[in-house]
Write an enzyme that holds these catalytic residues in place. Structure first.
Site, PDB file in Angstrom:
ATOM      1  CG  LEU A   1      -1.789   1.254   1.389  1.00 30.31           C
ATOM      2  CD1 LEU A   1      -2.761   1.419   0.229  1.00 30.31           C
ATOM      3  CD2 LEU A   1      -2.570   1.203   2.712  1.00 30.31           C
TER       4      LEU A   1
ATOM      5  CB  ALA B   1       1.441  -3.120   9.484  1.00 32.77           C
TER       6      ALA B   1
ATOM      7  CB  THR C   1      -6.693  -5.324   9.637  1.00 29.14           C
ATOM      8  OG1 THR C   1      -7.106  -6.592   9.156  1.00 29.14           O
ATOM      9  CG2 THR C   1      -6.431  -5.443  11.138  1.00 29.14           C
ATOM     10  CG  ASP C   2     -10.383  -7.976   7.353  1.00 25.05           C
ATOM     11  OD1 ASP C   2      -9.258  -7.486   7.162  1.00 25.05           O
ATOM     12  OD2 ASP C   2     -10.662  -9.164   7.041  1.00 25.05           O
TER      13      ASP C   2
ATOM     14  CE1 TYR D   1      -1.671  -7.494  10.629  1.00 22.67           C
ATOM     15  CE2 TYR D   1      -3.891  -8.299  10.231  1.00 22.67           C
ATOM     16  CZ  TYR D   1      -2.869  -7.420   9.944  1.00 22.67           C
ATOM     17  OH  TYR D   1      -3.030  -6.467   8.958  1.00 22.67           O
TER      18      TYR D   1
HETATM   19  N1  LIG Z   1      -2.428  -6.928   3.044  1.00 23.89           N
HETATM   20  C1  LIG Z   1      -3.694  -7.020   3.451  1.00 23.89           C
HETATM   21  O1  LIG Z   1      -4.474  -7.861   2.958  1.00 23.89           O
HETATM   22  C2  LIG Z   1      -4.220  -6.099   4.516  1.00 23.89           C
HETATM   23  C3  LIG Z   1      -5.543  -6.286   4.961  1.00 23.89           C
HETATM   24  C4  LIG Z   1      -6.049  -5.432   5.944  1.00 23.89           C
HETATM   25  C5  LIG Z   1      -5.256  -4.409   6.438  1.00 23.89           C
HETATM   26  N2  LIG Z   1      -3.979  -4.257   6.014  1.00 23.89           N
HETATM   27  C6  LIG Z   1      -3.199  -3.162   6.588  1.00 23.89           C
HETATM   28  O2  LIG Z   1      -2.859  -2.264   5.547  1.00 23.89           O
HETATM   29  C7  LIG Z   1      -1.597  -1.680   5.830  1.00 23.89           C
HETATM   30  C8  LIG Z   1      -0.657  -1.883   4.652  1.00 23.89           C
HETATM   31  O3  LIG Z   1      -0.505  -3.288   4.431  1.00 23.89           O
HETATM   32  P1  LIG Z   1       0.360  -3.867   3.231  1.00 23.89           P
HETATM   33  O4  LIG Z   1      -0.408  -5.005   2.667  1.00 23.89           O
HETATM   34  O5  LIG Z   1       0.836  -2.764   2.338  1.00 23.89           O
HETATM   35  O6  LIG Z   1       1.578  -4.478   4.047  1.00 23.89           O
HETATM   36  P2  LIG Z   1       3.075  -4.794   3.586  1.00 23.89           P
HETATM   37  O7  LIG Z   1       3.158  -4.916   2.107  1.00 23.89           O
HETATM   38  O8  LIG Z   1       3.509  -5.943   4.432  1.00 23.89           O
HETATM   39  O9  LIG Z   1       3.839  -3.486   4.001  1.00 23.89           O
HETATM   40  C9  LIG Z   1       4.112  -3.186   5.343  1.00 23.89           C
HETATM   41  C10 LIG Z   1       5.435  -2.494   5.372  1.00 23.89           C
HETATM   42  O10 LIG Z   1       5.738  -2.192   6.733  1.00 23.89           O
HETATM   43  C11 LIG Z   1       7.119  -2.402   6.905  1.00 23.89           C
HETATM   44  N3  LIG Z   1       7.472  -2.603   8.291  1.00 23.89           N
HETATM   45  C12 LIG Z   1       7.428  -3.733   9.039  1.00 23.89           C
HETATM   46  N4  LIG Z   1       7.908  -3.505  10.260  1.00 23.89           N
HETATM   47  C13 LIG Z   1       8.267  -2.199  10.295  1.00 23.89           C
HETATM   48  C14 LIG Z   1       8.857  -1.372  11.280  1.00 23.89           C
HETATM   49  N5  LIG Z   1       9.179  -1.841  12.480  1.00 23.89           N
HETATM   50  N6  LIG Z   1       9.102  -0.079  10.979  1.00 23.89           N
HETATM   51  C15 LIG Z   1       8.786   0.412   9.754  1.00 23.89           C
HETATM   52  N7  LIG Z   1       8.251  -0.329   8.778  1.00 23.89           N
HETATM   53  C16 LIG Z   1       7.999  -1.625   9.055  1.00 23.89           C
HETATM   54  C17 LIG Z   1       7.436  -3.625   6.059  1.00 23.89           C
HETATM   55  O11 LIG Z   1       8.811  -3.673   5.780  1.00 23.89           O
HETATM   56  P3  LIG Z   1       9.522  -5.087   5.489  1.00 23.89           P
HETATM   57  O12 LIG Z   1       8.850  -5.651   4.279  1.00 23.89           O
HETATM   58  O13 LIG Z   1      10.945  -4.707   5.278  1.00 23.89           O
HETATM   59  O14 LIG Z   1       9.282  -5.925   6.713  1.00 23.89           O
HETATM   60  C18 LIG Z   1       6.577  -3.363   4.827  1.00 23.89           C
HETATM   61  O15 LIG Z   1       7.288  -2.651   3.842  1.00 23.89           O
HETATM   62  C19 LIG Z   1      -1.114  -2.316   7.135  1.00 23.89           C
HETATM   63  O16 LIG Z   1      -1.481  -1.493   8.205  1.00 23.89           O
HETATM   64  C20 LIG Z   1      -1.898  -3.607   7.216  1.00 23.89           C
HETATM   65  O17 LIG Z   1      -2.044  -4.015   8.554  1.00 23.89           O
HETATM   66  C21 LIG Z   1      -3.446  -5.069   5.047  1.00 23.89           C
END
Ligand SMILES: NC(=O)c1ccc[n+]([C@@H]2O[C@H](COP(=O)([O-])OP(=O)(O)OC[C@H]3O[C@@H](n4cnc5c(N)ncnc54)[C@H](OP(=O)(O)O)[C@@H]3O)[C@@H](O)[C@H]2O)c1
Length: 293
Positions: free
Chosen positions: A13, A61, A102-103, A126
């Protein structure tokens, strides 16, 4: 021109949000985990002071849902305490915070869409850690924060279900996918545009649900991907969650309601099937170029 700080800018995202903000003419600083670790409170404070953003979008996250079951403290350090560090820094700097959630904060046992004010009852580590982040932001920055819950995200960057199905459709074998979990497949670019519209709207602070309209199951989503690629959707066979047991429980019913958008003068996100068709060319070409997750 609004000055934004995007944390987690290397994620699925975060990359799309930073790109769409730049394309809209905003002044954007995107910091990936290697540039800003949310668990480092002093570094978070320094980053916000240096960038002097008007809005911070926290896309960072711990998103490894199964690994969080055995590493809840580490997940909490990012999803709970990290969000609190950002909220504290925003309060000191007079910045707004958009906290992604998140859901999974809901039990997922319902039969009707979860409204924004439905009582959270997470069943996974989570979900508990993300709820801790929501609560910290709401307490520390009640007048200048949005909690934006999304679900079933897919996009051009990073591993996700749609990219995995694109890869599997290119093979010739059968694929087993669960047909007993309901949710809302949601395109990262739709979420990014909704975040921008929310901030522009000047809506009141609080919780908003940025997931696609409509709902479906993972099986039907997989078949839709196969169909879009011209592959035979009958290669995707239904299975059940009990046959594919995983460490973290998956919500059976993860459909979010969208009633609050009206109060912001905004429409909810488009229907999931419509967005999948719009997003598909960019996702498919990225999956071919980078290897799908
Ligand atoms: N993916 C889904 O289906 C989903 C569904 C509901 C809600 N969400 C929420 O939407 C948001 C974005 O999700 P996304 O899918 O884009 O997740 P993502 O692709 O996993 O991206 C999360 C990013 O956060 C980074 N991160 C992890 N630990 C960190 C730290 N300590 N300090 C700074 N950065 C850190 C990760 O880096 P590394 O890769 O280097 O670890 C990664 O680049 C999150 O809040 C997630 O909880 C996602």
């Amino acid at each position: 021109m609004t000055r934004w700080l995007v944390t987690g800018a290397g994620g699925m995202l975060g990359q799309d949000l930073a790109a769409l903000l730049r394309a809209s003419g905003a002044d954007v600083t995107g910091l990936a985990r290697s540039e800003l670790d949310l668990t480092d409170e002093a570094a978070v404070g320094a980053a916000v002071r240096n960038v002097r953003p008007e809005v911070v979008a926290n896309c960072a996250a711990w998103t490894a849902v199964d690994a969080a079951e055995s590493h809840e403290d580490e997940a909490l350090a990012v999803n709970g305490h990290g969000a609190a560090h950002l909220a504290t820094a925003c309060a000191a700097a007079g910045a707004w915070l958009v906290q992604m959630s998140t859901d999974y904060v809901f039990a997922g046992t319902g039969t009707r869409p979860y409204s924004e004010d439905h009582r959270p009852a997470p069943r996974s580590a989570y979900g508990r850690t993300k709820l801790a982040g929501e609560q910290a932001v709401g307490q520390l920055l009640p007048d200048a924060s949005y909690v934006v819950r999304t679900a079933w995200l897919y996009g051009a960057h990073g591993p996700n279900f749609v990219r995995t199905m694109i890869r599997l459709a290119g093979g010739s074998g059968m694929v087993d996918v669960v047909d007993d979990q309901y949710g809302q497949p949601t395109w990262t670019c739709d979420v990014a545009r909704q975040i921008m519209a929310l901030v522009d709207s000047g809506a009141r602070p609080g919780i908003y649900h940025a997931s696609s309209s409509g709902s479906t199951t993972w099986l039907r989503l997989a078949r839709a991907v196969f169909t879009l690629l011209g592959a035979d959707p009958r290669r995707v066979r239904p299975t059940s969650s009990s046959e594919l047991a995983r460490p973290a429980p998956r919500p059976a019913y993860s459909v979010l309601g969208h009633g609050k958008w009206a109060s912001a003068g905004l429409a909810p996100l488009p229907d999931w099937e419509y967005s999948l068709r719009v997003a598909f060319p960019s996702i498919a070409s990225a999956a071919v170029g980078q290897g799908s997750g």
